[in-house]
Scaffold this motif. Structure first.
Motif, PDB file in Angstrom:
ATOM      1  N   ALA A   1     -21.476 -11.404  -2.748  1.00 18.97           N
ATOM      2  CA  ALA A   1     -21.987 -10.339  -1.889  1.00 18.97           C
ATOM      3  C   ALA A   1     -20.979 -10.110  -0.783  1.00 18.97           C
ATOM      4  O   ALA A   1     -20.074 -10.928  -0.584  1.00 18.97           O
ATOM      5  CB  ALA A   1     -23.352 -10.713  -1.313  1.00 18.97           C
ATOM      6  N   MET A   2     -21.119  -9.009  -0.052  1.00 14.76           N
ATOM      7  CA  MET A   2     -20.159  -8.754   1.011  1.00 14.76           C
ATOM      8  C   MET A   2     -20.764  -7.851   2.078  1.00 14.76           C
ATOM      9  O   MET A   2     -21.711  -7.103   1.826  1.00 14.76           O
ATOM     10  CB  MET A   2     -18.889  -8.101   0.468  1.00 14.76           C
ATOM     11  N   TYR A   3     -20.203  -7.967   3.275  1.00 17.57           N
ATOM     12  CA  TYR A   3     -20.533  -7.070   4.378  1.00 17.57           C
ATOM     13  C   TYR A   3     -19.277  -6.298   4.740  1.00 17.57           C
ATOM     14  O   TYR A   3     -18.201  -6.874   4.890  1.00 17.57           O
ATOM     15  CB  TYR A   3     -21.019  -7.857   5.601  1.00 17.57           C
ATOM     16  N   CYS A   4     -19.417  -4.982   4.871  1.00 14.73           N
ATOM     17  CA  CYS A   4     -18.306  -4.121   5.256  1.00 14.73           C
ATOM     18  C   CYS A   4     -18.674  -3.415   6.549  1.00 14.73           C
ATOM     19  O   CYS A   4     -19.645  -2.649   6.592  1.00 14.73           O
ATOM     20  CB  CYS A   4     -18.022  -3.108   4.150  1.00 14.73           C
ATOM     21  N   SER A   5     -17.917  -3.653   7.607  1.00 10.38           N
ATOM     22  CA  SER A   5     -18.239  -3.025   8.882  1.00 10.38           C
ATOM     23  C   SER A   5     -17.785  -1.577   8.937  1.00 10.38           C
ATOM     24  O   SER A   5     -18.243  -0.819   9.779  1.00 10.38           O
ATOM     25  CB  SER A   5     -17.611  -3.794  10.046  1.00 10.38           C
ATOM     26  N   ALA A   6     -16.866  -1.175   8.047  1.00  7.73           N
ATOM     27  CA  ALA A   6     -16.378   0.201   8.064  1.00  7.73           C
ATOM     28  C   ALA A   6     -17.504   1.195   7.824  1.00  7.73           C
ATOM     29  O   ALA A   6     -17.494   2.297   8.351  1.00  7.73           O
ATOM     30  CB  ALA A   6     -15.291   0.389   7.015  1.00  7.73           C
ATOM     31  N   ASN A   7     -18.478   0.789   7.016  1.00  4.18           N
ATOM     32  CA  ASN A   7     -19.647   1.638   6.774  1.00  4.18           C
ATOM     33  C   ASN A   7     -20.951   0.902   7.063  1.00  4.18           C
ATOM     34  O   ASN A   7     -22.028   1.340   6.653  1.00  4.18           O
ATOM     35  CB  ASN A   7     -19.645   2.165   5.337  1.00  4.18           C
ATOM     36  N   THR A   8     -20.845  -0.228   7.776  1.00  5.85           N
ATOM     37  CA  THR A   8     -21.994  -1.090   8.111  1.00  5.85           C
ATOM     38  C   THR A   8     -22.936  -1.217   6.917  1.00  5.85           C
ATOM     39  O   THR A   8     -24.120  -0.914   6.983  1.00  5.85           O
ATOM     40  CB  THR A   8     -22.752  -0.580   9.356  1.00  5.85           C
ATOM     41  N   THR A   9     -22.375  -1.730   5.821  1.00  9.14           N
ATOM     42  CA  THR A   9     -23.126  -1.875   4.571  1.00  9.14           C
ATOM     43  C   THR A   9     -23.049  -3.299   4.068  1.00  9.14           C
ATOM     44  O   THR A   9     -21.981  -3.919   4.086  1.00  9.14           O
ATOM     45  CB  THR A   9     -22.579  -0.912   3.501  1.00  9.14           C
TER      46      THR A   9
END
Length: 283
Positions: free
Chosen positions: A135-143
């Motif tokens: 799994a992952m968290y991406c702050s660029a799209n807060t997803t």
């Protein structure tokens, strides 16, 4: 023994220099060798104001506590629609617990999007392989990306699946809290100062990951006290943090379990202050 792998990735300037941080160990193999978080932790244009510091961060003050929340979670099931509904309800519960904390700090608590597709799509932060991240968290799209093909355990019943999936989701939401608070950006600065690839920079990575694990334990304890999940279900979920493998990016197995337990025992954010903890506690 099963092990937990997630990743965080955030947008660097101009979409260049993306890299991955593995959270825990791969459930189907060895831990993928982590690379530096260098240049990963820049906020996107238009991001809310943040307090970019680590030690002494007001989010971790001794009088800061999560709100007591009671959330009605739908039945857990693994098909796409009910699983997405469970994710949305669980994240809504996490946001309700954290919102008063951020309101007191006068920092907006920006909602997070949950992508529960069968696999992680290519996105603004790239796309790690299954060996790199579940799994992952991406702050660029807060997803938060929670791909069904990676986070669900083949053959597990709904109770077991929930015990695995909710801690992963809570950990990823912990990275969202770090991002909103400015701690991720401050961690990048610490790595810049230490020199990327150095032992000190790697220690910063562990402090980031262990804090996200502590935040996950913090929420699970809060949810159990409020009745959102039963105490027995919370204990089953906490067991997942006790069955991870030691990792140079996430600390020893004992330290991972210890930080999860620190959060679980209380709703005080100060328990998750990995930044001022002795090096042995984050080794």
């Amino acid at each position: 023994m099963w092990t937990l792998v997630t990743a965080i990735a955030v947008l660097a300037a101009g979409l260049a220099g993306l890299d991955w941080i593995n959270i825990g160990a791969n459930p189907v193999g060895e831990v993928a060798k982590a690379r530096s978080v260098s240049r990963l932790l820049q906020p996107e244009v238009g991001a809310p104001p943040r307090m970019t510091r680590l030690a002494g961060h007001p989010l971790l003050a001794h009088d800061v506590k999560l709100a007591d929340v009671t959330c009605k979670l739908p039945p857990f099931d693994t098909p796409p629609e009910p699983l997405q509904a469970y994710y949305e309800a669980a994240v809504g519960c996490m946001e309700a617990a954290w919102a008063p904390v951020f309101a007191a700090l006068r920092v907006p608590i920006r909602p997070v999007t949950i992508n529960g597709a069968d696999d992680i799509p290519r996105n603004l932060c790239g796309r790690p392989s299954a060996d790199e991240a579940a799994a992952m968290y991406c702050s660029a799209n807060t997803t938060i990306y929670m791909p069904r093909s990676r986070v669900l355990v083949p053959g597990g019943d709904a109770r077991y699946q929930r015990a695995v999936v909710l801690p992963i989701l809570a950990h990823e939401y912990g990275h969202h809290i770090q991002y909103l608070s400015g701690m991720l950006r401050a961690a990048e600065r610490a790595q810049d100062d230490a020199g990327h690839g150095s032992a000190a920079a790697l220690e910063t990575t562990r402090r980031v990951e262990l804090q996200a694990t502590c935040f996950a334990g913090l929420f699970l304890g809060d949810a159990a006290r409020g009745g959102s999940i039963t105490k027995s279900a919370a204990e089953e979920m906490m067991d997942t943090f006790h069955t991870t493998l030691s990792s140079e990016t996430h600390g020893s197995r004992l330290n991972q379990a210890d930080w999860a337990d620190r959060g679980h025992r209380t709703n005080a954010t100060a328990q998750c202050d990995t930044w001022t903890a002795p090096a042995d506690d984050v080794g």
